[in-house]
Design a protein around this motif. Sequence first.
Motif, short mmCIF file in Angstrom:
data_model
loop_
_atom_site.label_atom_id
_atom_site.label_comp_id
_atom_site.label_asym_id
_atom_site.label_seq_id
_atom_site.Cartn_x
_atom_site.Cartn_y
_atom_site.Cartn_z
N LYS A 1 37.21 44.00 36.24
CA LYS A 1 38.41 43.60 36.02
C LYS A 1 39.96 43.66 35.98
O LYS A 1 40.53 42.85 35.03
N SER B 1 35.84 46.84 44.13
CA SER B 1 35.07 45.61 43.96
C SER B 1 33.69 45.68 44.13
O SER B 1 32.56 45.36 43.60
N THR C 1 36.74 35.23 45.86
CA THR C 1 36.02 33.41 45.94
C THR C 1 35.98 33.08 44.26
O THR C 1 36.28 31.54 44.94
N TYR D 1 45.03 37.12 46.60
CA TYR D 1 45.11 37.70 45.25
C TYR D 1 45.75 37.92 45.00
O TYR D 1 45.79 37.81 43.87
P1 A3P Z 1 37.12 43.25 40.25
O1 A3P Z 1 35.99 43.01 40.60
O2 A3P Z 1 37.81 43.69 40.93
O3 A3P Z 1 37.64 42.54 38.53
P2 A3P Z 1 34.88 37.37 44.39
O4 A3P Z 1 34.33 36.63 44.30
O5 A3P Z 1 34.73 37.60 46.06
O6 A3P Z 1 33.09 37.94 44.45
O7 A3P Z 1 35.64 38.30 43.55
C1 A3P Z 1 35.27 39.20 42.65
C2 A3P Z 1 36.35 39.89 42.39
O8 A3P Z 1 37.78 39.16 41.51
C3 A3P Z 1 36.35 40.27 40.79
O9 A3P Z 1 37.70 41.61 41.10
C4 A3P Z 1 36.79 39.53 39.81
O10 A3P Z 1 37.22 40.42 38.83
C5 A3P Z 1 37.84 39.42 40.66
N1 A3P Z 1 38.22 37.81 39.96
C6 A3P Z 1 37.35 36.56 39.11
N2 A3P Z 1 38.00 35.23 38.81
C7 A3P Z 1 39.60 36.26 38.24
C8 A3P Z 1 40.35 35.56 37.22
N3 A3P Z 1 40.45 34.95 37.59
N4 A3P Z 1 41.74 36.60 38.11
C9 A3P Z 1 41.24 37.69 38.31
N5 A3P Z 1 40.86 38.37 39.26
C10 A3P Z 1 39.56 37.44 39.29
#
Ligand code: A3P
Length: 287
Positions: free
Chosen positions: A249, A129, A47, A184
Amino acid sequence: MASRCIEYKGITFPPGYNSVESLCFAEEKFQVRDDDIFNVTYPKSGTVWMTEILSLILNGGNPTWNQNVLNSLRAPWFTTCLGLETAHNLPSPRLLTCHLPIQMFPKAFFSSKAKVIYTLRDPRDVLVSYYHFSKMCVPFGDPLSFDHFFVNFLNGNVLFGSWFDHITGWMEQKGKLSIFFISYEEMKQDLRGSVEHLCHFLGKNLDKAAVTSVMENASFEAMRKNNMCNSTMLPKDVMDQEKGTFLRKGICGDWKSHFTVAQSESFDKVYQEKMQSLGGIFPWEQV
Ligand code: A3P
C-alpha cells in the motif's frame, strides 16, 4: 515464525540466506570501507525504498542502474553468504543493506568513517506491513492470524527481534557516530526535503532536476513497475506473489484499519513503557 529459523545471540533470523556463520562473520570480520554507506532498518520500515533513493543519489538521479540491476546486487545484504560475496566484489562507494540490531553491527564500523542511514517507521504500520509480508515471504513462516502476530510483535517474538529494542539500541548512538536518522513518515510528507537532507549527509551535490528524478524514480508507482525492486524476480519458494504484493500500500496509518480498539490500547501501553526514554520525538507521536 518459521520453525527452521536461525538463532544468533538471542535473536532469530530467517532461514535460507542467513546462517550463524554468516551473521558472526558480518559482526566480527566484515571489512568496512571508509566510504561505505549502510542502509539499516528494522524490517518493513522502508528498506527497499531507501535502496532506490540511495542508488539514484549515487548516480546523480540517473535511473539506469536502478532499472537494470537487481536491488540485492546494488545494495547487498552482507549478512548473508550470497550478499557477502556480492559486497566483496562491489567497487566503492558501496551501498550495503541489513536489519542488524546495533549490538550485532560490524565491529569495524565503529572505527571507520563509513555512514549509516537508519530509517524508522511508525511501529503500528511496521506491524501491519510485517504481518502481510510474512504471508507471502516463505522463509518468514506463516504469521497465522493477525491477532497471533500482533501479540508476537509486541513481545518481540518475531524475526529480527523486538522493534523497541532495535530502535532504542540505534537511537542511543544518535550524535555519537555517523548515523543519519530518517523516518518513513518524513519521506512520505516531504520527499524532496528528505532527498536533499540525504544528499547533504552523503556529500552529494544534486541539482533540482536530479532531485526530481530521484523522487520520480523512487515513487511508489515507479517502484511497483520496476522488476529490479518489486520482488517479482524472486523465486516462488521465497516470495509467493499469489499471497500478496511486496509493494503493498505504501501509506501511513494503515494500522487504523487493522487494529481493534483493544489492540490499539494495549499497543500504546507497551509503547509508552518501552519508549519512555525517547518519547515525543517521532512523527507518529505528533498526530
Ligand atoms: P506496506 O506493506 O505498508 O505497503 P521494507 O522495504 O523495509 O520491507 O518495507 C516495505 C514497506 O515499504 C511496504 O509497506 C512498502 O509498500 C513500502 N514502500 C516501499 N517503497 C515505497 C515507496 N516508494 N513509497 C512508499 N512506501 C514504500
